[in-house]
Design an enzyme around this catalytic site. Structure first.
Site, PDB file in Angstrom:
ATOM      1  N   VAL A 270       0.803  -1.228   0.000  1.00 45.22           N
ATOM      2  CA  VAL A 270       0.000   0.000   0.000  1.00 45.22           C
ATOM      3  C   VAL A 270       0.839   1.283   0.000  1.00 45.22           C
ATOM      4  CG1 VAL A 270      -1.974  -1.114   1.098  1.00 45.22           C
ATOM      5  CG2 VAL A 270      -0.283   0.027   2.528  1.00 45.22           C
TER       6      VAL A 270
ATOM      7  N   LEU B  38       3.148   4.415   1.372  1.00 42.46           N
ATOM      8  CA  LEU B  38       3.102   5.171   2.638  1.00 42.46           C
ATOM      9  C   LEU B  38       1.685   5.673   2.926  1.00 42.46           C
ATOM     10  CD1 LEU B  38       6.456   7.193   2.747  1.00 42.46           C
ATOM     11  CD2 LEU B  38       5.713   5.414   4.320  1.00 42.46           C
ATOM     12  N   HIS B  39       0.740   4.748   3.058  1.00 39.14           N
ATOM     13  CA  HIS B  39      -0.623   5.128   3.423  1.00 39.14           C
ATOM     14  C   HIS B  39      -0.746   5.179   4.940  1.00 39.14           C
ATOM     15  CE1 HIS B  39      -2.797   4.794  -0.584  1.00 39.14           C
ATOM     16  NE2 HIS B  39      -1.520   4.971  -0.798  1.00 39.14           N
ATOM     17  N   ALA B  40      -1.954   5.440   5.429  1.00 42.75           N
ATOM     18  CA  ALA B  40      -2.134   5.812   6.839  1.00 42.75           C
ATOM     19  C   ALA B  40      -1.307   5.016   7.853  1.00 42.75           C
ATOM     20  CB  ALA B  40      -3.609   5.770   7.197  1.00 42.75           C
TER      21      ALA B  40
ATOM     22  N   ALA C 243       2.489   5.066   7.219  1.00 44.17           N
ATOM     23  CA  ALA C 243       2.925   6.452   7.424  1.00 44.17           C
ATOM     24  C   ALA C 243       3.028   6.752   8.909  1.00 44.17           C
ATOM     25  CB  ALA C 243       1.945   7.425   6.760  1.00 44.17           C
TER      26      ALA C 243
END
Lengths: 118, 141
Positions: free
Chosen positions: A42, A44-46, A49
């Protein structure tokens, strides 16, 4: 006279050596960086991150992340999310400060570990 | 560690804190204070004061509110005179997340700025961003 000159030269050499050392010391304090490829699905998604930012926040150094010329604060979730970095994207992590080397190592390890996703 | 309280109408606070855990994982020293239907300012004041006192380990507490001018906002304005709290209204998820990750390295006054900045920066028009990117692509030779 001769010995005085020699002494003078030696002291000059000593001075140069000191200057070199201080340069090395300064170099140590200057920015270090490393480019990594995001391998997790995915990017650097939530959640990744948040893991990245939490790790960055454990260091004193100033840390930035650069993707294609866009540079953001590595200690800000908003900053990292605004990069919209996806799987296979390359990002450059830059750190400046006393624990810069350690910070780079930990953050690169985190990215290479795919944030524990797989 | 600086404490965090989300004080809001209804059950919004619980939702925000639970969502933050989904993204960041469990975080210590956080609490919710809900203003329930029919509840007056005195009751809310007592709940908020108790929550602040239980979370304040000497570094103070960030109080994030839903609505400027509402009861939680009026009550905390009064409490700010006697307790070591920073109160910011308009809480949203970006604000809460940023406060959680930055509270270890900032003091209470600095966190105020973090909250204001993150809350505002988190509000974007996605359409505007997409339109900007599309127009940039079109302009490329």
């Amino acid at each position: 006279m001769k010995s005085l000159r020699r002494l003078n030269q030696r002291s000059k050499r000593g001075h140069e050596a000191n200057t070199d050392r201080s340069r090395t010391a300064m170099k140590h304090l200057s920015e270090i960086k490393q480019t990594v490829r995001l391998l997790n699905k995915v990017g650097l998604h939530a959640r990744p991150a948040a893991m990245f930012v939490q790790t960055a926040n454990t260091f004193k150094s100033e840390i930035k992340v650069d993707k294609e010329g866009k540079e953001v604060d590595a200690k800000s979730i908003l900053g990292i999310l605004s990069l919209a970095a996806e799987c296979n994207d390359e990002v450059t992590i830059k750190a400046n400060g006393e624990d810069a080397e350690d910070a780079i190592r930990k953050l690169v390890d985190l990215v290479n570990s795919k944030f524990g996703e797989e | 560690m600086i404490g965090i309280i989300v004080a809001a109408h209804g059950e919004m606070s619980k939702g925000l804190i639970e969502t933050s855990r989904l993204i960041i994982g469990h975080s210590e020293n956080m609490a919710t204070v809900d203003l329930l239907e029919g509840e007056g300012p005195e009751s809310l004041r007592d709940k908020l004061k108790k929550a602040v006192e239980s979370l304040d380990s000497g570094e103070g507490v960030m109080v994030l509110l839903d609505l400027y001018g509402g009861t939680p906002s009026n009550v905390s304005a009064l409490l700010a005179r006697e307790l070591n709290i920073e109160v910011v209204s308009g809480v949203n998820l970006p604000m809460l997340l940023e406060i959680i990750v930055k509270r270890a390295s900032k003091n209470l006054k600095e966190l105020r700025q973090v909250a204001l900045y993150a809350g505002r920066e988190g509000i974007r028009s996605i359409n505007e961003i997409v339109e900007k990117i599309e127009s940039e692509i079109k302009e490329r030779p």
